[in-house]
Design an enzyme around this catalytic site. Sequence first.
Site, PDB file in Angstrom:
ATOM      1  N   ASP A 285       0.868  -1.175   0.000  1.00 33.90           N
ATOM      2  CA  ASP A 285       0.000   0.000   0.000  1.00 33.90           C
ATOM      3  C   ASP A 285       0.909   1.231   0.000  1.00 33.90           C
ATOM      4  O   ASP A 285       2.132   1.140   0.165  1.00 33.90           O
ATOM      5  CB  ASP A 285      -0.978  -0.011   1.190  1.00 33.90           C
ATOM      6  CG  ASP A 285      -2.212   0.854   0.905  1.00 33.90           C
ATOM      7  OD1 ASP A 285      -2.164   1.699  -0.014  1.00 33.90           O
ATOM      8  OD2 ASP A 285      -3.238   0.699   1.605  1.00 33.90           O
ATOM      9  N   TRP A 286       0.319   2.368  -0.171  1.00 29.71           N
ATOM     10  CA  TRP A 286       1.022   3.654  -0.306  1.00 29.71           C
ATOM     11  C   TRP A 286       2.012   3.858   0.858  1.00 29.71           C
ATOM     12  O   TRP A 286       1.584   4.044   1.998  1.00 29.71           O
ATOM     13  CB  TRP A 286      -0.038   4.753  -0.304  1.00 29.71           C
ATOM     14  CG  TRP A 286       0.416   6.114  -0.638  1.00 29.71           C
ATOM     15  CD1 TRP A 286       1.149   6.949   0.154  1.00 29.71           C
ATOM     16  CD2 TRP A 286       0.151   6.846  -1.837  1.00 29.71           C
ATOM     17  NE1 TRP A 286       1.357   8.130  -0.477  1.00 29.71           N
ATOM     18  CE2 TRP A 286       0.750   8.100  -1.715  1.00 29.71           C
ATOM     19  CE3 TRP A 286      -0.541   6.553  -3.025  1.00 29.71           C
ATOM     20  CZ2 TRP A 286       0.679   9.071  -2.707  1.00 29.71           C
ATOM     21  CZ3 TRP A 286      -0.608   7.516  -4.004  1.00 29.71           C
ATOM     22  CH2 TRP A 286      -0.001   8.754  -3.841  1.00 29.71           C
TER      23      TRP A 286
END
Length: 749
Positions: A285-286
Amino acid sequence: MKNYILFFVIVVFLSCSEETKQVSEEKQTYEKAINELLSKMTLEEKIGQTNLRGTSSRSKILPEELKEAVRKGNVGAFLNVMNLDYVDELQKIAVEESPNGIPLIFGRDVIHGFKTIFPIPIGLAATWDAQIAKSSSEIAAFEASAAGIRWTFAPMLDIARDSRWGRIAESPGEDPYLATVLGRAYIEGFQGEDLSNPTSLAACAKHFIGYGAAIGGRDYNTVNISEPLLRNVYLPPFKSAIDAGVATVMSSFNEINGIPASGNKFLLKQVLRNELGFNGFVVSDWNSTTEMIAHGFARDEKHAGELSAAAGMDMEMTSTAYENHLKDLIKEGKVTEEQLDEFVKNILRVKFKLGLFKNPYRNKEHTGNFYAEKHLQEAKNAAIKSTVLLKNNSVLPISQNIKVAIIGPLANAPHEQLGTWSFDGEKEHTNTPLMAFKKANTKYVFSKGLDYSRDKSTDGFKEAIKTARNSDVILFFGGEEAILSGEAHSRANIDLPGAQEQLIKELAKTGKPIVLIIMAGRPISISNIIDDIDAVLMAWHPGTMGGEALHEIMYGIQEPGGRLPVSWPKTAGQLPFFYNHKNTGRPADSVKFVPIDKIPIGSWQSSLGNESHYLDVGYKPQYPFGYGLTYTNFKYENIQISKDTINFEDELSVKISLKNTGKRDGKDITQLYVQDAVGSITRPVKELKRFMPVFLKSGETKEVEFRISSKDLEFVNYEMIKAAEEGNFNVWIGPHSASGLKKSFYLKK
Ligand code: NOJ
């Protein structure tokens, strides 16, 4: 006849084996091509493939530095490049100027529609309709691919049992079976039959795993899940996504039992690859790789890269631990080049499957038919089927002749009704309830009362009350603005925000019936106002076509089709709340319950006979999982099972007679629940195992039959073995999780 059947079987067999042969030949061809490509790539280029660069969709220029990185082969994929010229230019550089001409993938959060926005995912879950999940994602893929996007960060498959958590809006709800059915459908819709079709998107099952179990419903919070719970509740939707061929998986932000998911070898290698057989690629994820520093798991960026690599995370989203350190980590022997080769192979495999090597460019002829009539009709149908009727004192449907007062901050809020994660949907195309009433020439008067959902000002009350007095029924459109749910938007209090309750109380004093239509990203606690209102419709954030959908529901042109995919709490203090809980040693009991106001003053210390209750709100939700009224009534009668005892190979038939006892035709969503009475680990009080929409004309009766087998009774025990256990089971068929007719049977070895 027999010969004919035999011939048919042979033809089917031959064509299937022909097809399998073709698939395996194709696979061999690209596995060979992947290996050839890999042998030509430098270490830097390999690392480049693991690099997912983010740009801002609002970015006005394409930085030279970015083009140069692509030219050198230092980028594998992009997210949020929304300028079509940039998409074309970057791909041209990658294909024509980078050392091995490896195409880029362009990704985007296409979550519940691209331009045509469908209800938010929890709303889509409320349809209990796999066909709607599939068609909404098919349309989303068709529209998004016109912008060069070939990868979506969806579906989100996190089981969510806490309405405080803002991301419950994006979730399939609290039940693993429902999430499994929907997850498969989303993937079929996004990816289509063949991922190489340029109007398909590679899907991404996220967030692996346990993100929805964040303590207290606070986003990004710590997660503790025992392994059996993980395997029985949180894993099944991911397994079904992988079985459906999902191309990518996203590792989640959270830590789980002390180890962040993006550096979790057990989860990413053992469970995902070895057990579930996933062969696409895993994206972080980011920044979730470098966030392992804040978690207190990685010392620094380099260590974070080492940990993610050791766990088997293939592509890093936005942070640059791989880009900056993988080379050194390999030199130092902390990460092997073979490991990196695996990452690259996984990524290239998806690029091959997407057909990007043959067909890297955006098809300029493909316009996406944004907001095409068919797309809008599907969005409207989804909004109708996702709307849940929670209460109705016979005020709905309303008749054409009466004058309605439209009041409330969400009656005409085009941006808000699109909900969270609708970056590309344009509010100019939104059809609001007010617009729909206007278009239909309905008799109405309008006064907002409050400007927006959090508005605390009472300045508009006077006008709203006057408007209400001048009508026969009040339609109050309340709820939450889109920004109050979704990522990083958890709430501790899940009441209607601002002065909405206060306004509803004032409106109730006019004596006019009130219909509350809620647009929100989560169940809203309405216990303070439930007695002031006559009907409640939960519309979630219904998307582009919410207005017409709600108008048709309110006038009875359509019936509200939704059922709750989550338990609806009375108050946030009950959370987390889920129907498939365990019994405890002192199960809650309405007979023994002593409510707070009945406790004698000066009471001596004792349990007063209370069991697992809250003194102030008891133990029941406002509305149970699976609940939703219709405009007609259904009667369940005569439950029958085919056998009292089944063995492990048998199928059990469970039947019910269902009658539409009302005056309208209508649809029931008939639900089957099971309880394993005694287990080697304690089992939930009920678990959904089957459901079916059943359409009945007024007065019609149908037999509804479900078939289950020991496969449906399996669970993972403490030895991590998945099996059904001999013993007694209860089975219910009913309209929701808190009601139904019951039978018992025995599963015998
Ligand atoms: C963070 C979110 O958790 C994830 O769901 C999303 O896909 C990425 N950001 C990319 O926007």
